[in-house]
Structure formats: C-alpha cells, structure tokens
Design a protein around this motif. Structure first.
Motif, PDB file in Angstrom:
ATOM      1  N   ARG A 195       1.200   7.085  -2.136  1.00  0.00           N
ATOM      2  CA  ARG A 195       1.355   5.808  -1.571  1.00  0.00           C
ATOM      3  C   ARG A 195       3.034   5.591  -1.570  1.00  0.00           C
ATOM      4  O   ARG A 195       3.617   4.768  -0.954  1.00  0.00           O
ATOM      5  N   ARG A 207       0.730  -1.044  -0.040  1.00  0.00           N
ATOM      6  CA  ARG A 207       0.049  -0.060  -0.194  1.00  0.00           C
ATOM      7  C   ARG A 207       0.839   1.227  -0.035  1.00  0.00           C
ATOM      8  O   ARG A 207       0.566   2.095  -0.670  1.00  0.00           O
ATOM      9  N   THR A 208       1.730   1.314   0.758  1.00  0.00           N
ATOM     10  CA  THR A 208       2.791   2.423   0.831  1.00  0.00           C
ATOM     11  C   THR A 208       4.244   1.681   0.976  1.00  0.00           C
ATOM     12  O   THR A 208       4.674   0.799   1.295  1.00  0.00           O
TER      13      THR A 208
END
Length: 245
Positions: A74, A50-51
């Motif tokens: 992100r 996700r990041t």
C-alpha cells in the motif's frame, strides 16, 4: 496536484503546524494518538487511502516506517526525518515513564516541551528565532494530556524496525538534521543503508527540521514526491496525470 496522496505524521507533542511553510498543504495529517505501535498502524491502514506515500518526523516517522514494513503493497514511497529505527533503550523507557508521572502530577505537555527545547531546536534558532520557539511550545499547548500520554505509551511499544526495512523496496527519502541532538545523523545513515536505493539528505537544523528549514525541507519532499508520481503513473504523469484518484 500530485496524484499519489501524501500522508505526514508529526512527532510526539507536535501538531500538523510542524509542516506549515513547507509547501505540502495538500498532505493528509492524521493524528498519532494510539497507545501502542501496532494499534496505531492498524488505525492508519483502516483510515488511509488504498495507496499513498507516507512521511513523518521522529515518532511520526517511526510509525510511518512501521506502516511500510507491515503493508508495503500500500505504500508507494517513504520519507523519514529526524528519527530512529532502533528499539528503545532502557534510558529512554525511564524518561518516558518519568514524563507520564509528571503528567499525572499536573504538569502540562507545554511544561514538558519547554524543558527539552535545547534538544528540539538548534542553538542558533533558540537564540535568534523566538517565533519558532513560540511555535514549538504552542504545538505542545495544543496537544491534549491524553494524547501525549498515549504517545508515551506508544513509544514504549517500539521495536527494532531495521530488519523489516531491509525488505522494503519503495522510493525512500531520509532527511537528517545536522544539529539534531535527539536523533543524530548517524541514525539516518543506518536507516538509509537498510532501505535499498534510498536518497539520504541533510539540512542545517536541529530536531524539528521542517520547522527550522521549511523551504529546503519542502523542496526535498516535493522533488522526491514528483519522482514517486512519475514512477507510479508512468506516461500518465506527464499528461496531466490522467486518471488521478
């Protein structure tokens, strides 16, 4: 282990062996093998966590910059090395088309790599480090013809990323090779000016900076990455990085 995943993208006709010896062994190293920049960015954004923090060399750094411009929410940090954020020149397009023709005619990625060694490695390394010359050629030997062809097509779809980088506000590290014949230090000055608050560094190396200076390169990236972790996690980073994912 740092809590924020690190993604490293190798350059054209290179493999993740580019990062060997840098002390960045926990990095994710997805392939750059799409035939268009937008398609490569789409694929990475689909497959990555996700990041993350993202870095790359040369074409890999171009893709990393494009990912950051497309999805800044992100990307928690950006590190680029031996690269160029500008659109391709006509001469570059002719060169890439010529390589495609040579691949079609039966030359291998290693054949093509051997012809540009002076552009990839500093004169000092070519004269004194046959092991690094061998690694440079071996990376090309391990690159399938189809992957190099896709990378050459991707190169031709590049755009000027400098305007988009001006809107990026994440911790950024820009590393140049002082003897880089393909992407000279001035290219990195442009990128550093576009990225607000970026950190600009330079090492005595040719184009394949991590290959020539793995210890120094790795130390720069680890130090920068620790700062990203601290900024992202706040007090948790000094308490065993509780809640790391």
């Amino acid at each position: 282990m740092p809590a924020v995943p690190l993604v490293l993208l190798a350059g054209m006709n290179c493999t993740p062996d580019l990062w060997t010896g840098c002390g960045l062994d926990d990095a994710l190293t997805p392939a750059v093998d799409a035939d268009a920049l937008d398609a490569q960015v789409d694929r990475l954004l689909r497959d990555l966590p996700r990041t993350f923090v993202i870095g790359g060399l040369s074409l890999g750094a171009i893709v990393a910059m494009a990912v950051t411009v497309r999805a800044p929410e992100r990307v928690l940090g950006l590190c680029v090395t031996a690269t160029n954020a500008k659109a391709p020149t006509p001469a570059q397009r002719v060169g890439w088309a010529g390589w495609l023709d040579r691949l079609s005619a039966g030359e291998t990625p290693a054949d093509l790599q051997s012809g540009i060694l002076p552009a990839l490695l500093s004169e000092r390394v070519r004269a004194t480090r046959p092991d690094l010359v061998e690694r440079t050629l071996r990376m090309a030997e391990q690159t399938p013809d189809a992957v190099l062809a896709a990378q050459l097509h991707l190169q031709a779809t590049r755009v000027d990323l400098l305007p988009g980088l001006c809107a990026v506000h994440v911790p950024s590290l820009v590393i140049a090779g002082r003897e880089d014949a393909l992407c000279p230090p001035g290219f990195h000055d442009e990128i550093a000016r576009a990225l607000a608050g970026s950190r600009r560094e330079q090492l005595d190396a040719g184009h394949l900076v991590p290959l020539e200076r793995p210890v120094e390169f790795g130390a720069l990236v680890r130090d920068w990455r620790a700062g990203v972790d601290a900024e992202t996690l706040g007090p948790r980073s000094s308490a065993g990085r509780a809640g790391a994912s």
